[in-house]
Design an enzyme around this catalytic site. Structure first.
Site, PDB file in Angstrom:
ATOM      1  N   ASP A  37      -2.267  -1.634  -2.249  1.00 45.87           N
ATOM      2  CA  ASP A  37      -1.701  -1.959  -0.938  1.00 45.87           C
ATOM      3  C   ASP A  37      -1.986  -0.839   0.062  1.00 45.87           C
ATOM      4  O   ASP A  37      -2.356  -1.090   1.215  1.00 45.87           O
ATOM      5  CB  ASP A  37      -0.194  -2.195  -1.089  1.00 45.87           C
ATOM      6  CG  ASP A  37       0.429  -2.633   0.216  1.00 45.87           C
ATOM      7  OD1 ASP A  37      -0.030  -3.657   0.760  1.00 45.87           O
ATOM      8  OD2 ASP A  37       1.326  -1.928   0.713  1.00 45.87           O
TER       9      ASP A  37
ATOM     10  N   LYS B 117      -4.326  -1.010   3.545  1.00 45.08           N
ATOM     11  CA  LYS B 117      -3.919  -0.530   4.874  1.00 45.08           C
ATOM     12  C   LYS B 117      -4.935   0.479   5.413  1.00 45.08           C
ATOM     13  O   LYS B 117      -5.289   0.464   6.602  1.00 45.08           O
ATOM     14  CB  LYS B 117      -2.536   0.114   4.792  1.00 45.08           C
ATOM     15  CG  LYS B 117      -1.431  -0.911   4.554  1.00 45.08           C
ATOM     16  CD  LYS B 117      -0.097  -0.240   4.294  1.00 45.08           C
ATOM     17  CE  LYS B 117       1.010  -1.274   4.132  1.00 45.08           C
ATOM     18  NZ  LYS B 117       2.222  -0.700   3.536  1.00 45.08           N
TER      19      LYS B 117
END
Ligand code: ASP
Ligand code: MG
Length: 804
Positions: free
Chosen positions: A661, A665
C-alpha cells in the site's frame, strides 16, 4: 388613461372570460379611466381561416360553422350575432361558389373574430352593470390597401381616435383589435397578432399612462418554463431588449408594436389574466442593467448546407441562393458563410426546407455537373437557441459550459451591432443545451450532478457529509450538489432530483440491477449537466469504466488507488481520454487521505519547481505501529495487537505489513512528477518474514509473537536517540523517465521531523530546489473514513469551482 388589451386565450369561454370581466370591473368601479382592446376569442381567427379554406375547396363547412357559432354564443342569453352570422354565411357561400378568395375577402371574414369578441365583452359587461360600448376600430384606424398586413395611416387614424374618445367618455370603450379599414371603408387587418398593434397605437394617440397587455402567462421569462424548470420571470426590460426578444421568437410584442410606445415613452406591462396577483414584466424606456436577458428557442427549423469548393472566388453565388429563396417566398433566419472553402449554411422554417432544396438543386444543376458545387443538404434535426443580450466578450462562459457537457454547436451566429448570439444545436441535444446555458447564465446555484459508486465506510460517510452540507454550500458558494445515483457492485438507486437521507433503505428496496452504461444513459435521458462520477470502491475492475464515463461527460473523482497504480499504459490512456474529452480526474485521497498533498505536488511541479525528493510515512497503520513500538517498552506483537484492536489495520494485517500500500502511494506521487515507473520497479521491504507470508489470516493472527524477536533486534541495534519509521522514499534524478522508489524500515533521530511523528499521523517531506535542505512538510491524519470522505468532498468542491 390605461389601455388594457386581452388576448385570445384570456377571452376563451370559461375561467378566462370571467377573469377578464372581473379585471375590467375592478378598474371601472375604482374610477380608473381605461380603454379595452380585444383579440378574437379563443381560436376564432384560425377557425375562420379554416372555414374559408374549406369553402374554397368546396368542402362542406356548415358543421364547422355551426360549431363556431355555438362557441361564440356560449354564455349569452340571446343571439346577439344574428346579423354578423348571416353576413359570414353569405361570404363563405360566395367563396364556395367561386372556389377562390382574395386577401380582401379574407380580411372581411377574419375581421369577424374581433367584432364578435368586442360585442360579446360589451354585452356581458353591461349585464354586470358596467357601462361599456362596442367600438369598431374600422371607423378609427385607417390603413393602406395592403390587405392582410395593412399599414395604418397615422395622421387620419390619430384624428379619428382623438375625436372618438373625446365624444365617448361616459362608457368603457371595448375596441376591436387587429382590424382597420381603407380610406374607401374596405376592411383590412394589421397582420397576425395585430391586436397588440391596435392597442399600442391607441396608447400613443391617447397619450396613455400605461399599456397593460393581459396574456395567459406571468410575463417574460429567462427561458420557456416548459423546457427549463429553473426559468425565472424577468421583472423589468427596456424596449430595446424587448425588441431583441421579439425578433427571436419570444412570444411578446413585435418591433412594429413597440415603436408607438417608445415614441411616447409609454410603459408596457405584460400581465397574466389568470393570475391577477402577479405584477408581470414591466417594459420601459429605462435601460436596465445590461446583461443577458433571455434564451429563446426555434425548433421548427432546418439547416440547409451548400458546399462548393469550385465556387471559391466566384461572384454572384450568394445572390443566386437568395434569389431562389425570394422566388419561393422563403424567409431565411440565419446565414453563415465560411470564407475559405466555399460553404454556406441557411436556416429556414422546416416546412419550407424541401422547397428550398429543390429550388437550389435546380439553380445549381450546372454547377453540380461542372463539380463546382458538390453538396446541397438539409438537416431537419436541429434547433436554434438564441442568447439575447449576449455579446462576444462573455460568450466563452456559456460556450465552455456546453463543451464541458459534450454539446458542440453545429453553427454559431452573431450580429455586428445587436447583442445576441444564436447557436444551432442538434435537436436531440437542445433541451440539455438550453438547461446548461441557462444554468450558466442565470443559475443562482450551479447544479453539480453526482453519481457515487461504492457506499462502504468512505462512500457512506461522504453521502452523509454531502447531505449535511449541501444547503450551506448552496448558500455560500452557489453550488448545488445533487447526488442523482448511488450504486454498489450490484444495484443502483436513481433520483434526478437528488437522493435523500433514507437512501440506504431505498437502495435496498428499490435499487435496480445495472451496468455503468445505465447510469450514463440515465444522465443523458434526464439532461443532467455538470456530471461527476465518484469511485469509492476498492474494486480493481471498476476502473475500466472510467474511460466510458469520461467519454460521456463525467468528470472523475476517486478514493480508489487502482487506476493510478496499474500499468503505466492504462495511466497514460486514461489521461489521454480525459484530455480529449476535456474532463478532470481528481484523487487527492489516494495519498494521505484528506491532506492536501497531491494538489500541492501538482502545483509545485506545474509551476516548474524542481522536486528532488519525497520522503515520508505514508501509512497511518504502520505509523502507529512504529511510533509506539519505538518508544514503549512493549513487544512488537503487543503493539500490533493494539493496532488491530483499534481497527487501524486491514482485516488481514499482512496487507499493511507487506508494504504494497505504501508502494502504491509512492508510485502515485512519482507519476505525478511524470515519472513512468511501474509498480514492479518499487523496492519494497516486506515486513512479514517469509514463513508467515502464506497461510490464512486467522493462522497469521495466532502467530504474531513470531515477529517479536526480529523487530526487537532491529530496535536494539539502533544508535542512541533513534526511532524506527517505515517510509516511502522517491529519489534519483527525477528528470529521467524513471525514479528510484523505495519502501523501507529505517532509523531516524528522535528529534527529527520524521522522528517526532505521533499517533497514526502521516508525514510527507517534499524536497525541492528552491526550498533547499528544508523540505515542505505536510503532516496530519492520513487515514480514516471521515477524513478520507472529507478529502473526496474537497475534490468535489475543487471540480465544482472549476465549473463556475
Ligand atoms: N386575432 C388575430 C390573430 O389571431 C389578432 C390577435 O389575436 O392579435 O392573429
Ligand atoms: Mg491526500
Amino acid at each position: 388613461m390605461k389601455i388594457l388589451k386581452f388576448g385570445g386565450k384570456s377571452l376563451a369561454n370559461g375561467e378566462g372570460l370571467q377573469k377578464v370581466i372581473q379585471t375590467i370591473a375592478q378598474k371601472y368601479f375604482n374610477n380608473e379611466p381605461i380603454a379595452v382592446v380585444v383579440s378574437a376569442r379563443g381560436n376564432a381567427t384560425d377557425e375562420l381561416v379554416i372555414l374559408l379554406k374549406k369553402a374554397q375547396a368546396n368542402i362542406n363547412f356548415q358543421a364547422d360553422f355551426e360549431q363556431f357559432k355555438k362557441y361564440q354564443l356560449e354564455g349569452l342569453k340571446e343571439n346577439i350575432f344574428e346579423e354578423e352570422f348571416s353576413v359570414l354565411q353569405k361570404l363563405l357561400e360566395g367563396v364556395s361558389l367561386l372556389g377562390d378568395y382574395s386577401d380582401k375577402i379574407k380580411d372581411q371574414v377574419i375581421a369577424f373574430g374581433e367584432i364578435l369578441s368586442a360585442k360579446y365583452v360589451s354585452y356581458v359587461l353591461n349585464e354586470n352593470s358596467i357601462k361599456a360600448q362596442f367600438t369598431d376600430s374600422r371607423q378609427l384606424i385607417k390603413t393602406d390597401i395592403n390587405f392582410g398586413n395593412a399599414q395604418p395611416i397615422d395622421a387620419v387614424s390619430k384624428r379619428n381616435v382623438l375625436d372618438y374618445f373625446e365624444k365617448n367618455t361616459d362608457k368603457v370603450n371595448i375596441v376591436t383589435g387587429f382590424i382597420g379599414s381603407t380610406l374607401h371603408n374596405e376592411t383590412t387587418t394589421l397582420g397576425r397578432n395585430g391586436s397588440n398593434y391596435t392597442a399600442s397605437l391607441l396608447a400613443n394617440y391617447l397619450n396613455a399612462e400605461e399599456f397593460q397587455n393581459y396574456t395567459h402567462v406571468d410575463g417574460i421569462f429567462t427561458a420557456n418554463p416548459d423546457l427549463v424548470a429553473d426559468a425565472k420571470k424577468i421583472e423589468r426590460l427596456s424596449f430595446n431588449e424587448a425588441n431583441e426578444l421579439a425578433n427571436f421568437g419570444a412570444q411578446i410584442l413585435h418591433a412594429k408594436t413597440i415603436i408607438p410606445l417608445v415614441e411616447k415613452n409609454i410603459p408596457l406591462r405584460i400581465l397574466n389574466t389568470f393570475n391577477p396577483e402577479n405584477d408581470g414584466t414591466l417594459i420601459t424606456s429605462e435601460q436596465t442593467n445590461e446583461g443577458i436577458k433571455s434564451l429563446s428557442v426555434l425548433t421548427n427549423v432546418s439547416l440547409i448546407n451548400l458546399e462548393g469548393r469550385g465556387l471559391l472566388g466566384k461572384t454572384g453565388v450568394d445572390a443566386r441562393i437568395f434569389r431562389v429563396m425570394a422566388e419561393n417566398d422563403i424567409s431565411v433566419s440565419i446565414i453563415s458563410q465560411g470564407s475559405s472553402e466555399r460553404g454556406i449554411g441557411l436556416v429556414v422554417n422546416s416546412d419550407k426546407a424541401s422547397k428550398a432544396l429543390v429550388g437550389l438543386e435546380k439553380e445549381f444543376e450546372n454547377d453540380f455537373y461542372t463539380k463546382d458545387v458538390n453538396k446541397i443538404s438539409v438537416n431537419d434535426n436541429i434547433a436554434v437557441i438564441s442568447i439575447i443580450g449576449q455579446d462576444l466578450t462573455n460568450f466563452h462562459k456559456p460556450y465552455t459550459a456546453l463543451i464541458r457537457n459534450k454539446i458542440t454547436p453545429i453553427l454559431l451566429n452573431n450580429t455586428v451591432t445587436g447583442r445576441n448570439i444564436s447557436l444551432i444545436i442538434s435537436q436531440d441535444e437542445f433541451k440539455r443545451a438550453l438547461n446548461v446555458i441557462h444554468g450558466e447564465i442565470f443559475g443562482v446555484a450551479k447544479k453539480i450532478n453526482i453519481a457515487i459508486f461504492g457506499h462502504g465506510t468512505v462512500g457512506g460517510t461522504l453521502i452523509s457529509q454531502i447531505l449535511e452540507s449541501a444547503k450551506n454550500i448552496e448558500k455560500r458558494k452557489g453550488i448545488k450538489l445533487n447526488v442523482f445515483a448511488i450504486a454498489n457492485s450490484k444495484k443502483v438507486l436513481f433520483n434526478k432530483f437528488g437522493i435523500s437521507e433514507n437512501w440506504k433503505a431505498t437502495l435496498e428496496d428499490k435499487g435496480q440491477d445495472y451496468k455503468v452504461e445505465d447510469v450514463i444513459a440515465y444522465a443523458k435521458e434526464h439532461h443532467l449537466e455538470n456530471l461527476i462520477a465518484i469511485d469509492n470502491t476498492a474494486s480493481s475492475t471498476f476502473i475500466e469504466n472510467y474511460i466510458s464515463l469520461a467519454e460521456n461527460s463525467f468528470d472523475l473523482i476517486s478514493s480508489n488507488k487502482v487506476a493510478n497504480t496499474v500499468s503505466y499504459d492504462f495511466y497514460k490512456k486514461l489521461r489521454k481520454v480525459l484530455k480529449d474529452n476535456q474532463k478532470e480526474y481528481l484523487y487527492e485521497t489516494n495519498v494521505g487521505a484528506g491532506l492536501p498533498l497531491i494538489d500541492t505536488i501538482k502545483l509545485l511541479h506545474l509551476s516548474g519547481e524542481n522536486i528532488t525528493k519525497i520522503k515520508g510515512v505514508f501509512s497511518g497503520t504502520l505509523s502507529y505501529l512504529f511510533n509506539n513500538f519505538s518508544v514503549e517498552n512493549k513487544k512488537f506483537s503487543e503493539v500490533l495487537q493494539e493496532a488491530i484492536d483499534k481497527g487501524f489495520t486491514e482485516p488481514d494485517p499482512r496487507e499493511d505489513l507487506n508494504g504494497n500500500d505504501v508502494g502504491r502511494k509512492l508510485l502515485i506521487l512519482a507519476r505525478e512528477l511524470d515519472l513512468q515507473n511501474e509498480f514492479e520497479e518499487i523496492q519494497i521491504q516486506n515486513l512479514i518474514p517469509e514463513p508467515l507470508r502464506e497461510g490464512s489470516a486467522t493462522d497469521f493472527l495466532k502467530r504474531l509473537s513470531e515477529l517479536d524477536g526480529i523487530y526487537q533486534n532491529i530496535k536494539d541495534a539502533q544508535g542512541p536517540n533513534e526511532v524506527l519509521r517505515y517510509i516511502g522514499e522517491l529519489s534519483g534524478d527525477l528528470h529521467q523517465d524513471k525514479g528510484k522508489l523505495e519502501v523501507k524500515l529505517i532509523s531516524v533521530p528522535a528529534n527529527s521531523a520524521l522522528g517526532s511523528l505521533k499517533g497514526s499521523d502521516s508525514i510527507f517531506e517534499i524536497y525541492t530546489e528552491s526550498y533547499g535542505e528544508q523540505p515542505i512538510v505536510i503532516q496530519g491524519a492520513g487515514a480514516g473514513a471521515s477524513v478520507t470522505a472529507r478529502g473526496v468532498f474537497g475534490d468535489i468542491l475543487r471540480l465544482s469551482e472549476k465549473k463556475l
